[in-house]
Design an enzyme around this catalytic site. Structure first.
Site, PDB file in Angstrom:
ATOM      1  N   ASP A  81      -0.950  -6.067  15.582  1.00 49.51           N
ATOM      2  CA  ASP A  81       0.045  -5.371  14.750  1.00 49.51           C
ATOM      3  C   ASP A  81      -0.553  -4.082  14.188  1.00 49.51           C
ATOM      4  OD1 ASP A  81       2.381  -4.798  13.412  1.00 49.51           O
ATOM      5  OD2 ASP A  81       2.287  -6.520  12.049  1.00 49.51           O
ATOM      6  N   LYS A  94       1.235  -3.152   4.651  1.00 49.00           N
ATOM      7  CA  LYS A  94       2.160  -3.203   5.773  1.00 49.00           C
ATOM      8  C   LYS A  94       3.593  -3.329   5.251  1.00 49.00           C
ATOM      9  CE  LYS A  94       1.343  -5.805   9.190  1.00 49.00           C
ATOM     10  NZ  LYS A  94       1.964  -4.720   9.957  1.00 49.00           N
ATOM     11  N   GLU A 103       5.908 -10.633   9.747  1.00 47.67           N
ATOM     12  CA  GLU A 103       4.547 -10.253  10.161  1.00 47.67           C
ATOM     13  C   GLU A 103       3.518 -11.184   9.517  1.00 47.67           C
ATOM     14  OE1 GLU A 103       5.378  -5.513  10.944  1.00 47.67           O
ATOM     15  OE2 GLU A 103       4.581  -6.121   9.023  1.00 47.67           O
TER      16      GLU A 103
HETATM   17  C1  5RP Z   1       6.176  -2.746   9.982  1.00 47.80           C
HETATM   18  C2  5RP Z   1       4.738  -2.501   9.774  1.00 47.80           C
HETATM   19  C3  5RP Z   1       4.047  -1.551  10.684  1.00 47.80           C
HETATM   20  O1  5RP Z   1       2.964  -2.193  11.264  1.00 47.80           O
HETATM   21  C4  5RP Z   1       3.586  -0.359   9.899  1.00 47.80           C
HETATM   22  O2  5RP Z   1       4.681   0.185   9.204  1.00 47.80           O
HETATM   23  C5  5RP Z   1       2.971   0.711  10.820  1.00 47.80           C
HETATM   24  O3  5RP Z   1       3.963   1.227  11.634  1.00 47.80           O
HETATM   25  P1  5RP Z   1       3.700   2.396  12.655  1.00 47.80           P
HETATM   26  O4  5RP Z   1       2.890   1.818  13.762  1.00 47.80           O
HETATM   27  O5  5RP Z   1       5.089   2.817  13.096  1.00 47.80           O
HETATM   28  O6  5RP Z   1       2.991   3.506  11.942  1.00 47.80           O
HETATM   29  O7  5RP Z   1       4.105  -3.040   8.893  1.00 47.80           O
HETATM   30  O8  5RP Z   1       6.738  -3.547   8.978  1.00 47.80           O
END
Ligand code: 5RP
Length: 223
Positions: A81, A94, A103
């Protein structure tokens, strides 16, 4: 390299953590989308995925990757993630994509959390990115007042002028101005507030590995 190219680089690099023959935990966001695209190239070598959002589920299925309900799977060897912030100990903020609750659930059933991020996400201390908190709507005002009492300022996240509704039917509060000096203590405390579904600090379930996309290539940080 652009930020998008760095995301693609770490999305591809994360394939080395995918265990052939197994089910992989898949996060949410633009970096994870690059990982999902890369995962499609080895879809015949894995059983499938457990997904952390409706958005990732749609993308996985569109690429022909089977998606399992998390209740069907006792444990996962790895969860991949992104993050909005990650510190030098592997603690993260996050929830920028509003998927923080699912998540945290998929991270909890995984033996290893591999964070994929471009170098802009690496910070000395968490708190510059507005902290996402998923909240049951009837508790929103009270939870926001508690953050104000802590020195923050909180707003309800909107979509098309209305409170954004998460995959779980709840709302998101974004909190600015917090200094999160002890992420474990902070997560432990806020998680207990009535009406808080999930706080976007991932310290109790921090990353064990971060694949960081830099101008010099992918750096592997182990925590
Ligand atoms: C979603 C998240 C994502 O992992 C976080 O926002 C990072 O996103 P991106 O890869 O678009 O920068 O926690 O809820």
């Amino acid at each position: 390299m652009t930020q998008d190219e760095l995301k693609a680089l770490v999305g591809q690099a994360a394939l080395q953590y995918v265990v052939p023959g197994e089910i992989v935990g898949v996060g949410t966001g633009s970096t994870v989308n690059k990982f999902i695209d890369a995962l499609a190239t080895m879809k015949d070598q894995i059983k499938g995925a457990v997904s952390s959002s409706e958005a990732s589920t749609v993308r996985l299925k569109a690429l022909g990757i089977p998606v399992f309900d998390s209740n069907e799977v006792e444990s996962l060897s790895v969860y991949i993630d992104g993050a909005d912030e990650i510190d030098h100990q592997g603690h993260m903020v996050k929830g920028g994509g509003a998927a923080l609750t699912r998540e945290k659930i998929v991270a909890a059933q995984s033996k290893q959390f591999v964070c994929i991020a471009d170098e802009s996400k690496l910070v000395d201390a968490l708190g510059a990115f507005p902290l996402p908190v998923e909240v049951i709507p009837m508790a929103t005002a009270r939870v926001m007042r508690q953050f104000v009492a802590m020195g923050g300022s909180a707003v309800v996240r909107l979509k098309d002028g209305q409170p954004l509704v998460t995959d779980n039917g709840q709302h998101i509060v974004d909190v600015k101005g917090l200094k999160i000096t002890d992420p474990v203590a902070f997560e432990t405390e806020v998680s207990q507030w009535p009406g808080v579904v999930t706080v976007g600090v991932f310290a109790l379930q921090k990353a064990q590995v971060c694949l960081l996309g830099t101008a010099q290539g992918v750096k592997t940080l182990n925590f």
